[in-house]
Scaffold this active site. Structure first.
Site, PDB file in Angstrom:
ATOM      1  N   HIS A  78     -29.227 -82.905 -44.752  1.00  0.00           N
ATOM      2  CA  HIS A  78     -29.570 -82.891 -46.035  1.00  0.00           C
ATOM      3  C   HIS A  78     -28.570 -83.225 -47.152  1.00  0.00           C
ATOM      4  O   HIS A  78     -27.323 -82.780 -46.833  1.00  0.00           O
ATOM      5  CB  HIS A  78     -30.359 -81.585 -46.351  1.00  0.00           C
ATOM      6  CG  HIS A  78     -29.560 -80.463 -46.399  1.00  0.00           C
ATOM      7  ND1 HIS A  78     -28.992 -80.027 -47.685  1.00  0.00           N
ATOM      8  CD2 HIS A  78     -29.459 -79.617 -45.543  1.00  0.00           C
ATOM      9  CE1 HIS A  78     -28.290 -78.812 -47.367  1.00  0.00           C
ATOM     10  NE2 HIS A  78     -28.431 -78.454 -45.975  1.00  0.00           N
ATOM     11  N   ASP A  80     -28.699 -82.587 -50.593  1.00  0.00           N
ATOM     12  CA  ASP A  80     -28.484 -81.518 -51.895  1.00  0.00           C
ATOM     13  C   ASP A  80     -27.728 -80.254 -51.413  1.00  0.00           C
ATOM     14  O   ASP A  80     -27.541 -80.005 -50.382  1.00  0.00           O
ATOM     15  CB  ASP A  80     -29.872 -81.046 -52.158  1.00  0.00           C
ATOM     16  CG  ASP A  80     -30.548 -80.013 -51.035  1.00  0.00           C
ATOM     17  OD1 ASP A  80     -30.685 -80.530 -49.805  1.00  0.00           O
ATOM     18  OD2 ASP A  80     -30.950 -78.915 -51.534  1.00  0.00           O
ATOM     19  N   ASP A 141     -22.240 -77.880 -46.645  1.00  0.00           N
ATOM     20  CA  ASP A 141     -23.582 -77.574 -46.344  1.00  0.00           C
ATOM     21  C   ASP A 141     -24.457 -78.533 -47.142  1.00  0.00           C
ATOM     22  O   ASP A 141     -24.827 -77.986 -48.380  1.00  0.00           O
ATOM     23  CB  ASP A 141     -23.860 -75.964 -46.531  1.00  0.00           C
ATOM     24  CG  ASP A 141     -25.289 -75.925 -46.404  1.00  0.00           C
ATOM     25  OD1 ASP A 141     -26.110 -76.337 -45.794  1.00  0.00           O
ATOM     26  OD2 ASP A 141     -25.845 -74.581 -46.617  1.00  0.00           O
ATOM     27  N   GLU A 175     -33.263 -79.474 -49.266  1.00  0.00           N
ATOM     28  CA  GLU A 175     -33.511 -78.603 -48.370  1.00  0.00           C
ATOM     29  C   GLU A 175     -32.956 -77.171 -48.747  1.00  0.00           C
ATOM     30  O   GLU A 175     -33.472 -76.000 -48.340  1.00  0.00           O
ATOM     31  CB  GLU A 175     -32.627 -79.023 -47.029  1.00  0.00           C
ATOM     32  CG  GLU A 175     -32.548 -78.146 -45.882  1.00  0.00           C
ATOM     33  CD  GLU A 175     -31.618 -76.864 -45.710  1.00  0.00           C
ATOM     34  OE1 GLU A 175     -31.897 -76.327 -44.847  1.00  0.00           O
ATOM     35  OE2 GLU A 175     -30.783 -76.827 -46.580  1.00  0.00           O
ATOM     36  N   GLU A 176     -32.121 -77.084 -49.676  1.00  0.00           N
ATOM     37  CA  GLU A 176     -31.422 -75.955 -50.140  1.00  0.00           C
ATOM     38  C   GLU A 176     -32.788 -74.930 -50.730  1.00  0.00           C
ATOM     39  O   GLU A 176     -32.450 -73.799 -50.992  1.00  0.00           O
ATOM     40  CB  GLU A 176     -30.341 -76.031 -50.868  1.00  0.00           C
ATOM     41  CG  GLU A 176     -29.155 -76.528 -50.231  1.00  0.00           C
ATOM     42  CD  GLU A 176     -28.674 -75.486 -49.147  1.00  0.00           C
ATOM     43  OE1 GLU A 176     -29.204 -74.232 -49.101  1.00  0.00           O
ATOM     44  OE2 GLU A 176     -27.721 -75.735 -48.352  1.00  0.00           O
ATOM     45  N   ASP A 198     -26.211 -79.060 -39.305  1.00  0.00           N
ATOM     46  CA  ASP A 198     -26.342 -78.304 -40.302  1.00  0.00           C
ATOM     47  C   ASP A 198     -26.165 -76.837 -39.983  1.00  0.00           C
ATOM     48  O   ASP A 198     -26.326 -75.795 -40.841  1.00  0.00           O
ATOM     49  CB  ASP A 198     -27.897 -77.973 -40.851  1.00  0.00           C
ATOM     50  CG  ASP A 198     -27.960 -77.615 -42.397  1.00  0.00           C
ATOM     51  OD1 ASP A 198     -26.725 -77.624 -43.146  1.00  0.00           O
ATOM     52  OD2 ASP A 198     -29.144 -77.295 -42.721  1.00  0.00           O
ATOM     53  N   HIS A 384     -22.363 -72.028 -49.765  1.00  0.00           N
ATOM     54  CA  HIS A 384     -22.965 -71.443 -51.024  1.00  0.00           C
ATOM     55  C   HIS A 384     -21.993 -70.676 -52.088  1.00  0.00           C
ATOM     56  O   HIS A 384     -22.482 -70.105 -52.791  1.00  0.00           O
ATOM     57  CB  HIS A 384     -24.283 -70.461 -50.688  1.00  0.00           C
ATOM     58  CG  HIS A 384     -25.232 -71.431 -49.818  1.00  0.00           C
ATOM     59  ND1 HIS A 384     -26.375 -70.945 -49.899  1.00  0.00           N
ATOM     60  CD2 HIS A 384     -25.250 -72.474 -49.386  1.00  0.00           C
ATOM     61  CE1 HIS A 384     -27.347 -71.397 -49.119  1.00  0.00           C
ATOM     62  NE2 HIS A 384     -26.433 -72.775 -48.900  1.00  0.00           N
TER      63      HIS A 384
END
Length: 415
Positions: A78, A80, A141, A175-176, A198, A384
Site C-alpha cells: 500500500h 498511503d 510502512d 490501507e492505514e 508489509d 507510525h
C-alpha cells in the site's frame, strides 16, 4: 543497493497520508501523486498491462517466461501512510555503517533514536539505516514494500535467465485506515495467491492476524444549571470515564503480547451533553473476539440501565463494526504458499520468523475475498512515528525474497 535507496526516497518524500474522516477513495487527493508516479515507473521498467482505476488501485503484469503452466502469483503493498503522525515534508537521513550508538534525529529538538530504548537497532550494526529527521514519520510502512516489489520486478525483467511464471503486482490506497482491500478487484487481479510485503523486521513471515472490530460509544447527558443540578444533571463525560474504567485494565496494547488480545481506546471527545469514545477491539481467537465485543456492549448497557428511569432512553449507545478477520482460516488449507516463502528465505540465509501479526494488512481482507495472502517482512521498524527507520540491507533482502519466491514457484510446478 543504492538504486533501492534512491527509489525508496523518491517514494517517501511524497506525502500520501490517508484520512479516516473522508468518504472518498482514495481518502486524500494527494495519494494520487504517488499513485500516478508508480504507474509511470511500472511502465518504464517494462511491466505490462499497467492499470490504475478510478479509486487509485494499481495493477501490473510480469508475463511468464517458461513454457509449463505455473499458478499466477501476486505481490501487494500500500502507498498511503498513517494519519497517526505527519507524513508531510519527509526528510530522510542516511546513516552509513551504523556504529551501534545513538542517532541524533533532530539536534534542535533533542530527538534521539537510541538502541538503549530500541534494542532491535543493534542487529543492524555496520549496515545503512534510513531514518527520519525527527519531525515526521518515514513511510517505510509501506513504501519499503513498494520499493521491494518494483525493484524485484525490474530485476526479473533485466535477468530473463531467472525462470518464473506470470506475476501480478497490486498497490492500494487507504490501507492505514482499514480500507486498503475494500475496492480491490480480486477477479481482475487474477492471481491464485499473493503476498503482502508489509511486515516489519527481516525474516518476518506471517499468516495469522487479529480479528478486528472498531467501536464508537456515544454517551448522552443532560445539561442543567450546576447550582440546581442534584438529581437532574447527567454529565456524559463522567459516563464515558466510567465506561473506560470498566474495561479490563490489563488487556490493553501496552500490557499484552503474542496471541493476547486487547481493548484500545483511541479517542475521546465530548461535552456535558454528549461524549464519544472511539476504540478498537482485537483478538486472534474468534470466540474471545466475540466475547470482547459482547463485553463492550454489556458495559454500555449497564450504564444505560442505571439511568433509564431518569433519562427515559439509553444514555450509552455502542456501535460496533467488524473490520477484518484472522487470515489463518483461509491460508492453512493452502499452507504450501507459506512453505514456498519460508524456503525462499532459508535459501537466502534469512532465518524465518513465523509469528502472528498483532495488527492487520490488506492480506487479511484479501484472504477472505478469495486471494490467500500471507505477509512478508518489508524491513522497517517503529512504524507510525518519528523513530521509524529501515535498514537498506533489509529492503535488499526482501527484494531477493520476492525474486526467489517467483523462481521457486516456477520450479515447483515444472513437471
Amino acid at each position: 543497493m543504492q538504486h533501492i535507496i534512491d527509489r525508496f526516497i523518491s517514494y517517501v518524500t511524497v506525502d500520501t497520508e490517508s484520512d479516516p474522516n473522508s468518504d472518498t477513495t482514495p481518502s486524500t487527493e494527494k495519494q494520487w501523486d504517488l499513485a500516478n508516479q508508480l504507474v509511470e515507473e511500472l511502465k518504464a521498467i517494462g511491466m505490462e498491462d499497467v492499470t490504475i482505476d478510478e479509486n487509485a488501485y494499481i495493477m501490473a503484469t510480469l508475463p511468464s517466461n517458461v513454457e509449463h503452466d505455473v499458478p499466477v502469483i501476486g505481490f501487494v503493498a500500500h502507498f498511503d501512510t498513517t494519519p497517526d503522525f505527519t507524513g508531510a515534508n519527509v526528510k530522510p537521513q542516511i546513516i552509513e555503517n551504523y556504529d551501534g550508538g545513538d542517532i541524533v534525529l533532530n539536534k534542535e529538538q533533542n530527538i534521539v533514536l537510541s538502541p538503549s530504548y530500541f534494542k532491535d537497532m543493534l542487529q543492524y550494526k555496520g549496515q545503512t539505516l534510513i531514518t527520519t529527521d525527527g519531525t515526521t514519520l518515514l513511510g517505510a510502512d509501506d513504501k519499503a514494500g513498494i520499493t521491494e516489489i518494483v525493484s524485484a520486478m525490474e530485476y526479473l525483467i533485466q535477468h530473463p535467465e531467472i525462470k518464473h511464471g506470470k506475476i501480478r503486482v497490486g498497490f492500494t490506497p487507504d490501507e492505514e485506515i482499514g480500507r486498503g482491500a475494500h475496492k480491490f478487484d480480486v477477479a481482475k487481479f487474477g492471481a491464485e495467491w499473493a503476498y503482502t510485503m508489509d511486515g516489519s523486521q527481516i525474516g518476518e513471515l506471517e499468516y495469522e492476524n487479529f480479528n478486528a472490530a472498531g467501536a464508537k460509544i456515544t454517551f448522552k447527558g443532560k445539561s442543567v444549571h450546576p447550582g440546581y443540578a442534584k438529581g437532574k444533571m447527567i454529565n456524559s463525560m463522567l459516563l464515558a470515564s466510567r465506561f473506560v474504567a470498566a474495561l479490563p485494565q490489563d488487556e490493553v496494547p501496552e500490557r499484552t503480547t503474542g496471541y493476547e488480545g486487547f481493548y484500545h481506546v483511541t479517542g475521546i471527545e465530548g461535552s456535558l451533553e454528549e461524549t464519544t469514545v472511539k476504540m478498537i477491539i482485537r483478538d486472534h481467537d474468534k470466540e474471545k473476539f466475540e466475547a470482547r465485543k459482547k463485553k463492550v456492549a454489556e458495559i454500555a448497557d449497564e450504564i444505560s440501565n442505571d439511568f433509564m428511569e431518569q433519562f427515559g432512553e439509553p444514555v450509552a449507545i455502542a456501535d460496533i463494526k467488524d473490520q477484518y478477520y484472522n487470515m489463518k482460516e483461509k491460508v492453512v488449507p493452502v499452507i504450501h504458499i507459506v512453505d514456498i516463502a519460508e524456503q525462499a528465505m532459508k535459501e537466502l540465509s534469512i532465518e524465518p520468523i513465523i509469528k502472528p501479526i498483532r495488527g492487520g494488512t490488506d492480506g487479511c481482507q484479501l484472504s477472505y475475498m478469495g486471494l490467500p495472502c500471507p505477509n512478508i517482512f518489508a524491513g522497517g521498524h517503529n512504524f507510525h512515528g518519528k523513530y521509524e527507520y529501515v535498514p537498506a540491507e533489509s529492503m535488499q533482502k526482501a527484494t531477493d525474497v520476492i525474486i526467489k519466491i517467483a523462481e521457486l514457484t516456477a520450479k515447483k510446478y515444472n513437471g
